[in-house]
Design a protein around this motif. Structure first.
Motif, short mmCIF file in Angstrom:
data_model
loop_
_atom_site.label_atom_id
_atom_site.label_comp_id
_atom_site.label_asym_id
_atom_site.label_seq_id
_atom_site.Cartn_x
_atom_site.Cartn_y
_atom_site.Cartn_z
N GLY A 51 105.93 7.23 50.72
CA GLY A 51 105.78 8.60 50.22
C GLY A 51 104.43 8.84 49.59
N HIS A 110 107.81 7.28 55.04
CA HIS A 110 107.91 8.61 54.43
C HIS A 110 109.26 9.24 54.77
CE1 HIS A 110 104.73 11.14 52.40
NE2 HIS A 110 105.82 11.89 52.27
N ASP A 146 110.96 15.04 52.28
CA ASP A 146 110.19 14.90 51.05
C ASP A 146 109.51 16.23 50.73
OD1 ASP A 146 108.47 14.26 48.97
OD2 ASP A 146 107.98 12.29 49.79
N GLU A 168 105.68 14.80 54.62
CA GLU A 168 105.53 13.62 55.48
C GLU A 168 104.24 13.66 56.29
OE1 GLU A 168 105.68 13.43 58.94
OE2 GLU A 168 106.06 15.56 59.32
N SER A 188 101.48 11.04 55.39
CA SER A 188 101.49 9.71 56.02
C SER A 188 101.14 9.81 57.50
CB SER A 188 102.86 9.06 55.84
OG SER A 188 103.09 8.70 54.49
N HIS A 228 111.88 11.97 48.29
CA HIS A 228 110.70 11.35 47.68
C HIS A 228 111.10 10.19 46.76
CE1 HIS A 228 106.51 11.13 46.56
NE2 HIS A 228 106.84 11.13 45.27
#
Length: 436
Positions: A304, A364, A368, A373, A376, A400
């Protein structure tokens, strides 16, 4: 008539409450924080009291209040830390009064047991190692690894550069004490693992170790971001000075940024001389000492993580929290966002530096809302372009905090998925020595 009048009064009261409560919360929160202003080009009060912003801020606060569900795990972690082996916790390192904890597998392992440095998150302005004591022991037992959790100078005690140096210092000190910790482990096989801001610091630490005080070209996009001028307060003059100092050319509006090796921006040789004059070892040095450190880093696991500070600033703006967040201050202002962004820094590394970057696994949660995401995904693409071995794992339904907090207890929803994914990454980094 009386009924209509009473109905109108009721509706009026409801409207006042509906407007008054959110605005009251926004005013109180901003007042407590001193009405911070990351971008001076926008009016302080008018910006914070826009209706859409007030609603976004209130929603973000509600989301934060749900964090209370992790309180039982935090309390358990505190108990675990209190009962931990005194010889393996609160070990001092560096010159800033920082300490680290070491968590060993309960069952004796072999000399090939790897070391995992876990760097906690907290928006660069909160968090401490004791919260993750339960995580440290669980990861040590489940993944058969020695886990080290260091503190670092969170804002306002330190900025992002200081935080990276603290992590390097902790690694250096741990390796110095490796043989005296009375446990089989391989201190030349270190994996950096971090969550959220901690994942960002892991990525920057890996970059820092291979950069060795060489000047790097950092790409800052030329598109208008809508969040004010990122060059403030340096402006155009600072950009020209940067280009001149590096001896390159600025193409398409890209800005060259020097990333120094010395603490607080000092030149390496000056700091090294000061340390030597004081008779102290130079922790986190930039030559032979640093080379041995970066060769010991087998991989980076980011969970995350934030890898592009400007992009995340934009996301925080949508949530109405960018001025309240410690991030822009820990990054030393908007104009320094690029030099603290792995996504911007990696393309500017030399080919030799890129080759020395350790492999990465980026994890991830698809759901979130704190760090999208895409953070990432985009960084994985950047690493792939640099030919750095990279694995990207997007977990459908993952949030998250839950991904990291659930690793503390086998009964939690994401425990198996996260432990299995982390083990997969470790197995790749260590040449298949770890298996699910």
């Amino acid at each position: 008539m009386i009924t209509l009048k009473s109905t109108g009064i009721t509706i009026g009261k409801a409207v006042l409450v509906a407007l008054g409560v959110p605005y009251g919360i926004a005013i109180v929160v901003n007042s407590v924080h001193g009405w911070p202003q990351s971008d001076i080009s926008q009016g302080r009060f008018s910006k914070q009291l826009r209706p859409s912003r007030v609603l976004s801020l209130n929603y973000a606060i509600i989301q934060q209040m749900t964090m209370v569900r992790w309180l039982p795990l935090v309390l358990q972690a505190d108990t675990v830390h209190k009962k931990a082996n005194p010889a393996l916790k609160d070990l001092p390192f560096g010159d800033n009064g920082l300490k680290m904890d070491v968590w060993q597998p309960r069952e004796k392992a072999s000399e090939e047991t790897p070391v995992v440095f876990f760097i906690f998150g907290g928006a660069w302005g909160s968090g401490y190692k004791e919260i993750y004591a339960k995580l440290g022991q669980e990861v040590a037992d489940t993944l058969d690894a020695v886990v080290v959790i260091p503190d670092y100078r969170i804002y306002p005690k330190g900025n992002m550069t200081d935080m990276v140096h603290d992590i390097v210092d902790s690694i250096h000190e741990f390796r110095n004490q490796c043989t005296s910790l009375n446990h089989s482990m391989n201190c030349d096989k270190i994996i950096l693992m971090g969550h959220s801001a901690g994942a960002h610091l892991c990525a920057m630490t890996a970059i820092h170790m291979v950069s060795k005080n060489r000047e790097m070209s950092v790409t800052i996009g030329t598109e208008n971001t809508g969040f004010g001028e990122l060059s403030q307060p340096g402006g155009a003059d600072s950009q020209e000075e940067c280009v001149t100092s590096i001896g390159g050319e600025m193409e398409g509006g890209n800005v060259c940024v020097d990333i120094p090796c010395g603490k607080s921006g000092e030149v390496y040789d000056q700091e090294k001389q000061v340390k030597e004059d004081q008779g102290q070892p130079f922790l986190g040095g930039c030559k032979e000492e640093r080379a041995s450190l970066d060769s010991a880093i087998m991989g980076v696991i980011g969970i995350g993580g934030v890898y592009h500070i400007e992009d995340h600033y934009g996301h925080e703006s949508k949530r109405g929290v960018e001025d309240l967040s410690p991030m822009w201050r820990a990054a030393e202002g908007l104009r320094n966002f690029a030099k603290h962004s792995p996504t911007c820094v990696v393309p500017g590394l030399t080919e030799e530096q890129k080759e020395r970057l350790p492999p990465h696994m980026l994890i991830h949660g698809m759901n979130d809302s704190t760090v999208p995401e895409s953070s990432s995904s985009i960084y994985a693409d950047i690493l792939a372009e640099a030919e750095v071995p990279t694995q990207l794992r997007i977990l459908p339904g993952g949030g998250h905090a839950d991904l990291i907090m659930d690793m503390m207890e086998p009964s939690r929803k994401w425990y198996s998925a996260m432990m299995g994914t982390v083990m997969e990454g470790m197995g790749t980094f260590l040449g298949g020595q770890k298996k699910l």
